[in-house]
Design a protein around this motif. Sequence first.
Motif, PDB file in Angstrom:
ATOM      1  N   THR A 111      -7.839   1.202  -6.878  1.00  0.00           N
ATOM      2  CA  THR A 111      -8.109   1.903  -5.621  1.00  0.00           C
ATOM      3  C   THR A 111      -7.341   1.250  -4.474  1.00  0.00           C
ATOM      4  N   LEU A 112      -7.255   1.953  -3.360  1.00  0.00           N
ATOM      5  CA  LEU A 112      -6.593   1.402  -2.176  1.00  0.00           C
ATOM      6  C   LEU A 112      -7.325   0.144  -1.702  1.00  0.00           C
ATOM      7  N   LYS A 150      -6.451  -2.626  -4.136  1.00  0.00           N
ATOM      8  CA  LYS A 150      -5.027  -2.966  -4.012  1.00  0.00           C
ATOM      9  C   LYS A 150      -4.771  -3.861  -2.801  1.00  0.00           C
ATOM     10  N   ASN A 181      -1.800   3.295   5.262  1.00  0.00           N
ATOM     11  CA  ASN A 181      -1.269   3.530   3.925  1.00  0.00           C
ATOM     12  C   ASN A 181      -2.100   4.520   3.108  1.00  0.00           C
ATOM     13  N   GLY A 188      -0.615   7.514   0.921  1.00  0.00           N
ATOM     14  CA  GLY A 188       0.190   7.312  -0.276  1.00  0.00           C
ATOM     15  C   GLY A 188       1.658   7.039  -0.027  1.00  0.00           C
ATOM     16  N   ARG A 207       9.017   5.721   0.782  1.00  0.00           N
ATOM     17  CA  ARG A 207       8.651   5.018  -0.442  1.00  0.00           C
ATOM     18  C   ARG A 207       7.180   5.252  -0.738  1.00  0.00           C
ATOM     19  N   ASP A 208       6.865   5.614  -1.958  1.00  0.00           N
ATOM     20  CA  ASP A 208       5.473   5.842  -2.347  1.00  0.00           C
ATOM     21  C   ASP A 208       4.671   4.550  -2.306  1.00  0.00           C
ATOM     22  N   PHE A 209       3.371   4.705  -2.037  1.00  0.00           N
ATOM     23  CA  PHE A 209       2.413   3.597  -2.081  1.00  0.00           C
ATOM     24  C   PHE A 209       1.226   4.111  -2.902  1.00  0.00           C
ATOM     25  N   PRO A 210       1.388   4.100  -4.239  1.00  0.00           N
ATOM     26  CA  PRO A 210       0.384   4.745  -5.093  1.00  0.00           C
ATOM     27  C   PRO A 210      -0.912   3.940  -5.219  1.00  0.00           C
ATOM     28  N   TYR A 211      -2.010   4.656  -5.364  1.00  0.00           N
ATOM     29  CA  TYR A 211      -3.330   4.083  -5.628  1.00  0.00           C
ATOM     30  C   TYR A 211      -4.198   5.189  -6.222  1.00  0.00           C
ATOM     31  N   ASP A 212      -5.314   4.796  -6.799  1.00  0.00           N
ATOM     32  CA  ASP A 212      -6.235   5.737  -7.435  1.00  0.00           C
ATOM     33  C   ASP A 212      -7.534   5.828  -6.639  1.00  0.00           C
TER      34      ASP A 212
END
Length: 137
Positions: free
Chosen positions: A2-3, A6, A64, A67, A129-134
């Motif tokens: 998760t954010l 992270k 952020n 994403g 640029r992507d900043f992925p999280y679930d």
Amino acid sequence: MTLLEKLNLEDRFAASIGAQLVHVEAGMAKAQLRVETHHLNGGGVCQGGVMYTLADLAFAAVANSHGILTLGISNTITFLKSAQLGDTLTAVCTEVLDHRKLPYCDIKIFNQNDQLLATMTGLAYRLNRDFPYDGFM
């Protein structure tokens, strides 16, 4: 991841001083820290940089949360009241403007008695640029 997880894991400086995100949702985040002796300045109150870092962590979560990697480019903090040894500080960040390149947020820092100690504004820049999280939490 998760954010919240992270940023608590990857923001090593914030973690090193004991700052932790405790809540993240769309457009809002909260971070907390308990003031300990190593946070005190020469005047015996909480060092302003500690409060700034706490506010910056909440700001990072909100900035952020879309994403996309977003970095702070300008922050202004105003200290209204000192934090004391043993205080539990909470920084609450709210998104004011979700601009495609320059998002803007307000951050307020409170103690455990809901006394407003500081206010901060944050302007950030979104990179390509992507900043992925679930999920947020």
